[in-house]
Design a protein around this motif. Structure first.
Motif, PDB file in Angstrom:
ATOM      1  N   THR A   1      -6.157   0.578   3.404  1.00  0.00           N
ATOM      2  CA  THR A   1      -5.847   0.155   2.029  1.00  0.00           C
ATOM      3  C   THR A   1      -4.436   0.588   1.632  1.00  0.00           C
ATOM      4  O   THR A   1      -3.667  -0.191   1.052  1.00  0.00           O
ATOM      5  CB  THR A   1      -6.873   0.753   1.053  1.00  0.00           C
ATOM      6  N   SER A   2      -4.092   1.831   1.962  1.00  0.00           N
ATOM      7  CA  SER A   2      -2.766   2.347   1.617  1.00  0.00           C
ATOM      8  C   SER A   2      -1.675   1.574   2.339  1.00  0.00           C
ATOM      9  O   SER A   2      -0.644   1.223   1.755  1.00  0.00           O
ATOM     10  CB  SER A   2      -2.689   3.840   1.971  1.00  0.00           C
TER      11      SER A   2
ATOM     12  N   HIS B   1       2.089   8.885   2.416  1.00  0.00           N
ATOM     13  CA  HIS B   1       0.819   8.231   2.113  1.00  0.00           C
ATOM     14  C   HIS B   1      -0.309   8.836   2.950  1.00  0.00           C
ATOM     15  O   HIS B   1      -1.446   8.939   2.480  1.00  0.00           O
ATOM     16  CB  HIS B   1       0.941   6.730   2.349  1.00  0.00           C
TER      17      HIS B   1
ATOM     18  N   GLU C   1      -1.731  -1.509   3.410  1.00  0.00           N
ATOM     19  CA  GLU C   1      -1.560  -2.863   2.876  1.00  0.00           C
ATOM     20  C   GLU C   1      -0.922  -2.840   1.492  1.00  0.00           C
ATOM     21  O   GLU C   1      -0.220  -3.784   1.116  1.00  0.00           O
ATOM     22  CB  GLU C   1      -2.909  -3.580   2.864  1.00  0.00           C
ATOM     23  N   GLU C   2      -1.110  -1.746   0.752  1.00  0.00           N
ATOM     24  CA  GLU C   2      -0.411  -1.602  -0.523  1.00  0.00           C
ATOM     25  C   GLU C   2       1.091  -1.449  -0.306  1.00  0.00           C
ATOM     26  O   GLU C   2       1.902  -1.930  -1.108  1.00  0.00           O
ATOM     27  CB  GLU C   2      -0.955  -0.395  -1.281  1.00  0.00           C
TER      28      GLU C   2
END
Length: 327
Positions: free
Chosen positions: A188-189, A220, A191-192
């Motif tokens: 998730t991180s 991250h 792709e952010e």
């Protein structure tokens, strides 16, 4: 600041990937003026380019001496990233150029790992881990230097920023694929930050600044480490690599280890495991706060060199002193 002493003047320089930083001062009064240039010194076929170095440095020196007042330079210390492997032209030409331009009599050229060491610990035996995009450990018993790692992101720099970022992105891709060892939180991180990870190779591989891009994901990983065991394990393994490198260079009589560099701004998620791993690998040593950064190390060396010989040992590639006739 004005009215500088004309006694034991010095020039101290830190040259790295973020540009040039320089200080003018005297042994009697300490640093008197500071300037920096954001453009890094060019590296070409001959390694670090001495002419490009001087072209960037001299406007800074002129601005500093205009602020500090007349300074009779007796010593200059240049700490440079890549000096050990890319510094042949710099060692051959820079001392003479500084003598011609400034009348300086003694010039020391130091690897940035050495100035990081001196900035962190001063002239004491021990070991320093310098971590940023890459990672290197350096140690001395005051008779010689030892280094470990610092081999770049393809062959080493184990535990450095690019290493942590790459490991975090690998775990993200594992989760994307459904393979073991993946982290949904890191996915998730990632792709952010980068967009859909299926397109990550095409966005990353062609870039000339791949190590810096990988290192940009390290913070991250640190954020995800609280509550995500995969991210926490990445930082634990990074800390183990750092402790291994520190143990390889720390002299038997060295009881101090310091860490320095932007990587350690990750804070407790990294420093906690580092302290635990160092306690296992170097139980006789304790981690102490770094007293200063590589520019501080250059200033320390230049202050000492302006009044006499250096306390720390010389080395053909890590720390060399040239004495010339000044004007």
């Amino acid at each position: 600041m004005t009215g500088a002493s004309k006694g034991s003047g010095f020039l101290a320089v830190d040259s790295g990937g973020s540009g040039l930083r320089a200080v003018v001062g005297t042994a009697e009064r300490g640093p008197l003026a500071r300037r920096e240039s954001p453009e890094p010194v060019r590296t070409g076929d001959r390694g670090i380019d001495p002419e490009h170095f001087m072209a960037h440095l001299m406007p800074l020196v002129r601005a500093m001496t205009a602020e500090a007042g007349p300074v009779r330079f007796t010593a200059a210390v240049v700490g440079a990233a890549g000096l050990a492997s890319l510094g042949d032209a710099l060692r051959a030409e820079l001392p003479g150029a500084l003598t011609r331009e400034l009348g300086v009599r003694r010039v020391a050229l130091a690897a940035d790992a050495v100035t990081a060491y001196v900035g962190a610990l001063g002239p004491r035996p021990g070991a320093v881990i310098a971590g940023g995009t890459g990672l290197i450990a350096i140690g001395t018993d005051l008779t010689g230097w030892r280094r470990a790692d610092g081999w770049g992101h393809l062959l080493g720099d184990c535990g450095g920023g690019a290493w942590i970022g790459r490991a975090g992105l690998e775990a993200a891709l594992r989760a994307h694929d459904g393979r073991e060892g993946g982290s949904a939180r890191l996915l998730t991180s990632a792709e952010e930050v980068f967009g859909p990870v299926a397109g990550l190779p095409g966005r990353l591989y062609p870039r000339p600044d791949r190590p810096a891009v990988l290192a940009s994901f390290a913070p991250h990983v640190a954020v995800c480490a609280e509550g995500d065991p995969v991210a926490a394990d990445i930082l634990r393994l990074a800390a183990r690599h750092m402790a291994d490198s520190a143990a390889a260079v720390c002299p038997s009589g060295g009881d101090r280890v310091a860490v320095t560099g932007g990587l350690f701004k990750l804070g407790d998620p990294l420093l906690g495991p580092v302290d635990e791993e160092l306690a296992q690998r170097l139980p006789h040593a304790r981690r102490v706060p770094a007293e200063g950064d590589p520019l501080h190390g250059s200033v320390r060396l230049a202050t000492e060199l302006s009044t006499g010989p250096l306390t720390l040992p010389g080395d053909e590639t890590m720390l060399s002193v040239t004495t010339l006739s000044g004007e």
